[in-house]
Design an enzyme around this catalytic site. Structure first.
Site, mmCIF file in Angstrom:
data_model
loop_
_atom_site.group_PDB
_atom_site.id
_atom_site.type_symbol
_atom_site.label_atom_id
_atom_site.label_comp_id
_atom_site.label_asym_id
_atom_site.label_seq_id
_atom_site.Cartn_x
_atom_site.Cartn_y
_atom_site.Cartn_z
ATOM 1 N N ASP A 1 0.743 -1.192 -0.072
ATOM 2 C CA ASP A 1 -0.168 0.219 -0.196
ATOM 3 C C ASP A 1 0.854 1.257 0.124
ATOM 4 O OD1 ASP A 1 -2.797 1.574 0.579
ATOM 5 O OD2 ASP A 1 -1.254 1.951 2.214
ATOM 6 N N GLU B 1 -1.507 -1.701 -5.822
ATOM 7 C CA GLU B 1 -2.757 -1.122 -6.296
ATOM 8 C C GLU B 1 -2.698 -0.452 -7.658
ATOM 9 O OE1 GLU B 1 -5.023 1.045 -2.519
ATOM 10 O OE2 GLU B 1 -3.045 1.615 -2.727
ATOM 11 N N ASP C 1 -2.693 1.239 7.178
ATOM 12 C CA ASP C 1 -2.142 1.022 6.033
ATOM 13 C C ASP C 1 -1.807 -0.643 5.769
ATOM 14 O OD1 ASP C 1 -1.890 3.518 5.507
ATOM 15 O OD2 ASP C 1 0.025 3.914 6.352
#
Length: 431
Positions: A195, A279, A375
């Site tokens: 992340d 991501e 996170d």
């Protein structure tokens, strides 16, 4: 930087090596002249392409290269630069127009564009080491130029690019390392979700974070003072040029630290994990201004502007590029998943609730009371989505068989309570 290239029955990697040049005054003037000629060729060729588009037709590289050779008979100054350098400029323009469109390609401004030109033929480039800290290379129409030997070339030179960054000149060699991408990672079955955040640049699903400051407090104060000084100076003056040079040095140091951070972290992660899940971030859209239009003005413009600076300052895209480059030398596989609701979904019960995100660092599920660092929880969700999208990577030979059930040691730890324990969930590594 690594690039994968395939030959007949084999694949090999091309790596970039960048060195600082120590040019003589004559060589500096010649490089500036090459840069001016390349800029003129770029702008003229771009205008020609746009004129053809206005008429509803198209002109390609072959025709422009032929016209460039014909123009040397009327314009002697075109002969001052190596022919291959000008051809590479036209090739770069051809690629830019095909990828971005003719009307979206920018002009090369005399004030804003830094000179850069490429010698594509490795056979015409000779390199040798002349001391412990110095080397030299022979480039067409430049002769022997010295450069700071900070690392070995490690392969055969295929091309060389000379560029200017502020007052300094650099040479970047494209080197054929002669090594191939491994068919399988050294640790098959290892996997991690990542992340990317604003406070912690990189957080992994193994509860490990990586971050560092790219500018010091003194540099920030000095840069602000230089900005105020620049606003009072006359445009085009020598003092203004000195101030801009000082400001660019601070920004270059910041870029170098960010680049070094991305390279170190990406190599650590690529060495440890066979499957890396990221991501799919649309950074350009995320960092768009909130000013709006004249009729429909935006709200919280200053807050959004500060958030945009923080997001861009963490180097999310640079980290992804560095990670892909590092993965080519380790055999790691990179999977990208949608970023929607990864920070709001509970990893334990999969409930999506915005209220569960109590703060930037604390995630406490409103349904099952699962508590984790925000996170880390997002990184675990990213990893779970990556497993599903990759189909446990049965068909990916570089990562081995990841379809087996995880052992008890690999299962996520039980929920913890207490804000003090939450702060210890991510051991942020300062590089």
């Amino acid at each position: 930087m690594y690039r994968a290239a395939s030959g007949i029955g084999e694949s090999f990697m091309l790596a970039g090596r960048r060195y600082r040049l120590m040019l003589t005054p004559e060589q500096v003037e010649r490089c500036e002249e090459f840069g001016r000629i390349c800029r003129s060729v770029w702008n003229t060729a771009l205008e020609q392409r746009r004129e053809y588009r206005r008429r509803g037709s198209w002109i390609n590289y072959e025709q422009q290269a032929w016209e460039l050779a014909d123009a040397k008979g009327d314009h002697e100054w075109l002969k001052l630069a190596p022919a291959q350098v000008l051809q590479q400029t036209l090739m770069d323009l051809e690629r830019a127009c095909r990828e971005r469109g003719t009307w979206r390609v920018n002009w090369r401004s005399q004030r804003r564009w830094s000179p850069s030109f490429r010698f594509p033929t490795g056979k015409l480039i000779t390199t040798e080491r002349i001391g412990k800290r110095w080397g030299r290379c022979k480039l067409p129409k430049l002769g022997w130029v010295r450069f700071r030997w900070t690392r070995a070339l490690g392969g055969i030179v295929r091309s060389a690019t000379v560029s200017r960054d502020g007052p300094d000149w650099f040479v970047s060699f494209l080197v054929d390392t002669g090594t191939a991408t491994p068919e399988q990672h050294a640790k098959p079955g290892s996997e991690v979700g990542i992340d990317r955040g604003v406070v912690t640049a990189v957080a992994t699903s193994d509860s490990v974070g990586f971050d560092r400051e790219f500018t010091t407090a003194g540099e920030q104060r000095r840069y602000l003072r230089l900005q105020r000084k620049l606003a009072r100076q006359q445009s085009g003056s020598a003092n203004r040029a000195k101030t801009l040079t000082a400001m660019r040095r601070i920004k270059r140091a910041e870029r170098n630290r960010r680049k070094d951070f991305c390279a170190q972290v990406s190599h650590r992660i690529a060495d440890e994990y066979a499957l890396i899940v990221l991501e799919r971030l649309h950074i350009r859209n995320m960092t768009a201004s909130a000013r709006g239009t004249v009729d429909d003005t935006g709200s919280k413009v200053s807050q959004k502007s500060g958030l945009n600076r923080n997001m861009l300052g963490k180097g999310w895209h640079a980290f992804e590029l560095a990670l892909r480059n590092a993965a080519r030398s380790t055999g790691s596989s990179i999977v990208k998943v949608p970023a929607a609701h990864t920070s709001q979904r509970c990893f334990a019960c999969h409930t999506v609730d915005q209220a569960s995100r109590e703060s930037q660092a604390v995630y406490r599920c409103t349904t099952c009371e699962h508590t984790d660092h925000a996170d880390v929880n997002a990184a675990k969700n990213i990893l779970a989505a990556g497993r599903k999208e990759a189909g446990r990577l049965h068909a990916v030979t570089a990562c081995g068989d990841l379809g087996v059930a995880r052992s008890a040691k690999q299962e996520p730890g039980t929920s913890v309570t207490g804000d003090r324990q939450l702060a210890l969930l991510v051991g942020v590594r300062r590089l």
